[in-house]
Scaffold this motif. Structure first.
Motif, PDB file in Angstrom:
ATOM      1  N   GLY A 103     -38.749 -38.544  13.528  1.00 18.76           N
ATOM      2  CA  GLY A 103     -37.949 -37.732  12.619  1.00 18.76           C
ATOM      3  C   GLY A 103     -36.770 -38.538  12.126  1.00 18.76           C
ATOM      4  N   LYS A 104     -36.146 -38.098  11.056  1.00 13.65           N
ATOM      5  CA  LYS A 104     -35.083 -38.904  10.449  1.00 13.65           C
ATOM      6  C   LYS A 104     -33.958 -38.052   9.864  1.00 13.65           C
ATOM      7  N   ILE A 105     -32.821 -38.718   9.676  1.00  9.96           N
ATOM      8  CA  ILE A 105     -31.781 -38.147   8.811  1.00  9.96           C
ATOM      9  C   ILE A 105     -31.546 -39.129   7.675  1.00  9.96           C
ATOM     10  N   ILE A 106     -31.151 -38.598   6.526  1.00  8.00           N
ATOM     11  CA  ILE A 106     -30.677 -39.466   5.444  1.00  8.00           C
ATOM     12  C   ILE A 106     -29.157 -39.417   5.496  1.00  8.00           C
ATOM     13  N   LEU A 107     -28.559 -40.565   5.731  1.00  7.81           N
ATOM     14  CA  LEU A 107     -27.092 -40.631   5.852  1.00  7.81           C
ATOM     15  C   LEU A 107     -26.443 -40.551   4.486  1.00  7.81           C
ATOM     16  N   SER A 123     -31.320 -39.082  -5.228  1.00  8.02           N
ATOM     17  CA  SER A 123     -31.220 -40.217  -6.157  1.00  8.02           C
ATOM     18  C   SER A 123     -32.209 -41.323  -5.765  1.00  8.02           C
ATOM     19  N   VAL A 124     -32.591 -41.381  -4.477  1.00  7.21           N
ATOM     20  CA  VAL A 124     -33.555 -42.396  -4.022  1.00  7.21           C
ATOM     21  C   VAL A 124     -34.910 -42.213  -4.702  1.00  7.21           C
ATOM     22  N   VAL A 125     -35.228 -40.983  -5.118  1.00  3.62           N
ATOM     23  CA  VAL A 125     -36.491 -40.728  -5.824  1.00  3.62           C
ATOM     24  C   VAL A 125     -36.483 -41.447  -7.185  1.00  3.62           C
ATOM     25  N   TYR A 126     -35.272 -41.709  -7.722  1.00  4.98           N
ATOM     26  CA  TYR A 126     -35.107 -42.332  -9.049  1.00  4.98           C
ATOM     27  C   TYR A 126     -34.717 -43.807  -8.938  1.00  4.98           C
ATOM     28  N   VAL A 132     -47.718 -33.337   0.345  1.00  5.69           N
ATOM     29  CA  VAL A 132     -46.716 -32.379   0.816  1.00  5.69           C
ATOM     30  C   VAL A 132     -45.591 -32.204  -0.197  1.00  5.69           C
ATOM     31  N   HIS A 133     -45.133 -33.324  -0.797  1.00  4.26           N
ATOM     32  CA  HIS A 133     -43.877 -33.330  -1.573  1.00  4.26           C
ATOM     33  C   HIS A 133     -44.061 -33.502  -3.066  1.00  4.26           C
ATOM     34  N   GLY A 134     -45.184 -33.984  -3.503  1.00  6.86           N
ATOM     35  CA  GLY A 134     -45.346 -34.265  -4.921  1.00  6.86           C
ATOM     36  C   GLY A 134     -44.925 -35.678  -5.274  1.00  6.86           C
ATOM     37  N   THR A 135     -43.591 -35.916  -5.364  1.00  7.06           N
ATOM     38  CA  THR A 135     -43.107 -37.244  -5.787  1.00  7.06           C
ATOM     39  C   THR A 135     -42.141 -37.823  -4.753  1.00  7.06           C
ATOM     40  N   PRO A 136     -42.623 -38.168  -3.556  1.00  2.00           N
ATOM     41  CA  PRO A 136     -41.717 -38.713  -2.541  1.00  2.00           C
ATOM     42  C   PRO A 136     -41.253 -40.115  -2.917  1.00  2.00           C
ATOM     43  N   SER A 137     -40.070 -40.494  -2.412  1.00  6.27           N
ATOM     44  CA  SER A 137     -39.588 -41.852  -2.683  1.00  6.27           C
ATOM     45  C   SER A 137     -40.265 -42.872  -1.779  1.00  6.27           C
ATOM     46  N   GLY A 138     -40.700 -42.438  -0.592  1.00  4.14           N
ATOM     47  CA  GLY A 138     -41.251 -43.375   0.397  1.00  4.14           C
ATOM     48  C   GLY A 138     -40.309 -43.629   1.560  1.00  4.14           C
ATOM     49  N   ILE A 139     -39.096 -43.077   1.507  1.00 12.17           N
ATOM     50  CA  ILE A 139     -38.133 -43.363   2.585  1.00 12.17           C
ATOM     51  C   ILE A 139     -38.525 -42.648   3.876  1.00 12.17           C
ATOM     52  N   ASP A 140     -39.031 -41.409   3.779  1.00 10.55           N
ATOM     53  CA  ASP A 140     -39.350 -40.651   5.000  1.00 10.55           C
ATOM     54  C   ASP A 140     -40.485 -41.312   5.784  1.00 10.55           C
ATOM     55  N   ASN A 141     -41.571 -41.683   5.093  1.00  8.95           N
ATOM     56  CA  ASN A 141     -42.688 -42.298   5.818  1.00  8.95           C
ATOM     57  C   ASN A 141     -42.308 -43.656   6.391  1.00  8.95           C
ATOM     58  N   LEU A 152     -38.247 -26.163   1.437  1.00  6.13           N
ATOM     59  CA  LEU A 152     -39.295 -27.127   1.128  1.00  6.13           C
ATOM     60  C   LEU A 152     -38.718 -28.183   0.192  1.00  6.13           C
ATOM     61  N   THR A 153     -38.781 -29.429   0.661  1.00  7.71           N
ATOM     62  CA  THR A 153     -38.254 -30.537  -0.135  1.00  7.71           C
ATOM     63  C   THR A 153     -38.926 -30.586  -1.500  1.00  7.71           C
ATOM     64  N   SER A 154     -40.215 -30.207  -1.533  1.00 16.01           N
ATOM     65  CA  SER A 154     -40.918 -30.244  -2.828  1.00 16.01           C
ATOM     66  C   SER A 154     -40.197 -29.367  -3.858  1.00 16.01           C
ATOM     67  N   THR A 181     -36.787 -28.518  -3.993  1.00 18.06           N
ATOM     68  CA  THR A 181     -35.515 -29.073  -4.484  1.00 18.06           C
ATOM     69  C   THR A 181     -35.763 -30.344  -5.301  1.00 18.06           C
ATOM     70  N   VAL A 182     -36.755 -31.137  -4.889  1.00 17.61           N
ATOM     71  CA  VAL A 182     -37.070 -32.350  -5.663  1.00 17.61           C
ATOM     72  C   VAL A 182     -37.533 -31.948  -7.075  1.00 17.61           C
ATOM     73  N   ALA A 183     -38.333 -30.895  -7.169  1.00 15.89           N
ATOM     74  CA  ALA A 183     -38.813 -30.448  -8.491  1.00 15.89           C
ATOM     75  C   ALA A 183     -37.656 -29.904  -9.330  1.00 15.89           C
ATOM     76  N   GLY A 239     -31.440 -34.756   3.700  1.00 13.38           N
ATOM     77  CA  GLY A 239     -32.823 -34.469   3.296  1.00 13.38           C
ATOM     78  C   GLY A 239     -32.841 -33.709   1.985  1.00 13.38           C
ATOM     79  N   GLY A 240     -33.804 -32.824   1.850  1.00  8.91           N
ATOM     80  CA  GLY A 240     -33.999 -32.155   0.569  1.00  8.91           C
ATOM     81  C   GLY A 240     -32.917 -31.149   0.215  1.00  8.91           C
ATOM     82  N   GLY A 241     -32.261 -30.542   1.210  1.00  2.00           N
ATOM     83  CA  GLY A 241     -31.241 -29.517   0.952  1.00  2.00           C
ATOM     84  C   GLY A 241     -31.869 -28.180   0.608  1.00  2.00           C
TER      85      GLY A 241
HETATM   86  C1  MEV Z   1     -36.225 -36.144   1.655  1.00  2.00           C
HETATM   87  O1  MEV Z   1     -36.045 -36.494   3.021  1.00  2.00           O
HETATM   88  C2  MEV Z   1     -35.428 -37.036   0.789  1.00  2.00           C
HETATM   89  C3  MEV Z   1     -35.563 -36.808  -0.716  1.00  2.00           C
HETATM   90  O2  MEV Z   1     -34.802 -37.826  -1.336  1.00  2.00           O
HETATM   91  C4  MEV Z   1     -37.008 -36.861  -1.159  1.00  2.00           C
HETATM   92  C5  MEV Z   1     -37.606 -38.248  -1.052  1.00  2.00           C
HETATM   93  O3  MEV Z   1     -36.889 -39.238  -0.984  1.00  2.00           O
HETATM   94  O4  MEV Z   1     -38.841 -38.334  -1.044  1.00  2.00           O
HETATM   95  C6  MEV Z   1     -34.980 -35.467  -1.130  1.00  2.00           C
END
Ligand code: MEV
Length: 321
Positions: A20-24, A29-32, A148-157, A200-202, A204-206, A285-287
């Motif tokens: 599991g993870k946290i985004i500090l 914005s990481v999706v972009y 699960v998410h549609g357009t993940p950035s790749g940071i979680d995996n 669901l992160t999907s 808020t990301v959408a 995370g997604g918020g």
């Molecule tokens: C989810 O942990 C983080 C987001 O930036 C989505 C993503 O990076 O895939 C909200």
């Protein structure tokens, strides 16, 4: 016909984990293509895979910490993930039985879906004697995250696979994403608070994508500001400067609020944590619900945890190390 699962969790601590993870700093914005910093927390998802009946759909049982069966958040998504993994590993008709043991609260922005995918990939590969590198595990988990998410950035995996603090930037280059380790001189205590609201992160990301598509320049400017906070945050972490890290987290929270991914519960928890001595606090995370993180000040983590508990919230303590 679906076989009835046993009513108690199987014994034994075998299986494979995803972290599991946290985004500090830097979610959304990481999706972009902007940078973000993420770190593992001490909570994992573990999976055990056994051979099932060839040709049969995967049988997945989710176990609670007390050994009872728990309802999956989305059985359909779990099945699609397990089916994709079997197909990508060249086992489309093999049939698998999966037992999932999660220490992670689900739909809370703590990376449970990526940790599930990583644990399942590792356990499936082992069951069928397939050797995979961590890079292969992470890239297959990225495909699962798209379900699960549609357009993940790749940071979680990435964090779910490698289990280390990283500075991450998504790229479309064939060489893959830019991933740098972050090493701090001392462990940094972080309080995690759960809003108790599934998010669901999907979703808020959408919502952020829809806003960005309407006004790309406006939202790109916010993403750029977050990116520069992330750069300064990486330096602060490497120096062990928690005061600076806290301030950057506070500003990041303001910008996440501007992206409208905060929630009344998150705002309340952030205020409680800051009042109880946190150097900085933000959603992670997604918020839209999910979780908040706070970096402890000189009084330590306990007053922050106590204040959050007093307001009815569940907390965890983790360390960036
Ligand atoms: C989810 O942990 C983080 C987001 O930036 C989505 C993503 O990076 O895939 C909200």
């Amino acid at each position: 016909v679906t076989a009835m699962p046993p009513t108690r969790a199987p014994q034994g601590a075998g299986g494979h984990v995803g972290y599991g993870k946290i985004i500090l700093l830097g979610e959304h914005s990481v999706v972009y293509g902007r940078r973000a910093i993420a770190a593992p927390i001490g909570l994992t998802v573990r999976a055990e895979v056994g051979r099932g009946t060839p040709g049969q759909a995967p049988i997945i049982t989710d176990w609670d910490a007390d050994g009872s069966v728990q309802e999956p958040i989305s059985a359909d998504v779990s099945h699609r993930v397990a089916t994709l993994i079997a197909a990508r590993l060249g086992l489309p008709q093999s049939g698998v039985r999966v037992d999932v043991f999660s220490e992670l609260p689900r739909a809370s922005g703590l990376g449970a879906s990526a940790a599930f995918a990583v644990a399942l990939i590792r356990a499936t590969a082992e069951c069928f004697s397939i050797r995979l590198s961590d890079e292969q595990v992470s890239s297959l988990a990225f495909e699962c995250e798209k379900i699960v998410h549609g357009t993940p950035s790749g940071i979680d995996n990435t964090v779910a696979t490698f289990g280390r603090p990283i500075l991450f930037k998504k790229t479309d280059a064939p060489s893959g994403h830019e991933i740098r380790d972050i090493v701090t001189p001392n462990p940094i205590p972080i309080v995690i608070g759960l809003t108790g609201m599934h998010a669901l992160t999907s979703h808020t990301v959408a919502a952020v994508r829809a806003a960005w598509q309407q006004r790309p320049a406006r939202y790109d400017a916010i993403f750029d500001q977050i990116d520069s906070l992330v750069g300064e945050g990486a330096d602060a972490l490497r120096r062990g400067d928690t005061v600076e890290l806290g301030e950057l987290m506070n500003i990041n929270q303001g910008l996440l609020n501007a992206l409208q991914v905060s929630s009344p519960e998150l705002e309340q928890m952030v205020a409680i944590a800051r009042r109880a001595g946190a150097l900085g606090a933000k959603l992670t995370g997604g918020g839209g619900g999910g979780a908040m993180i706070a970096v402890a000040g000189s009084a330590g983590a306990e007053p922050i945890r106590a204040a959050l508990r007093g307001a009815g919230y569940t907390t965890y303590l983790t360390e960036i190390r």
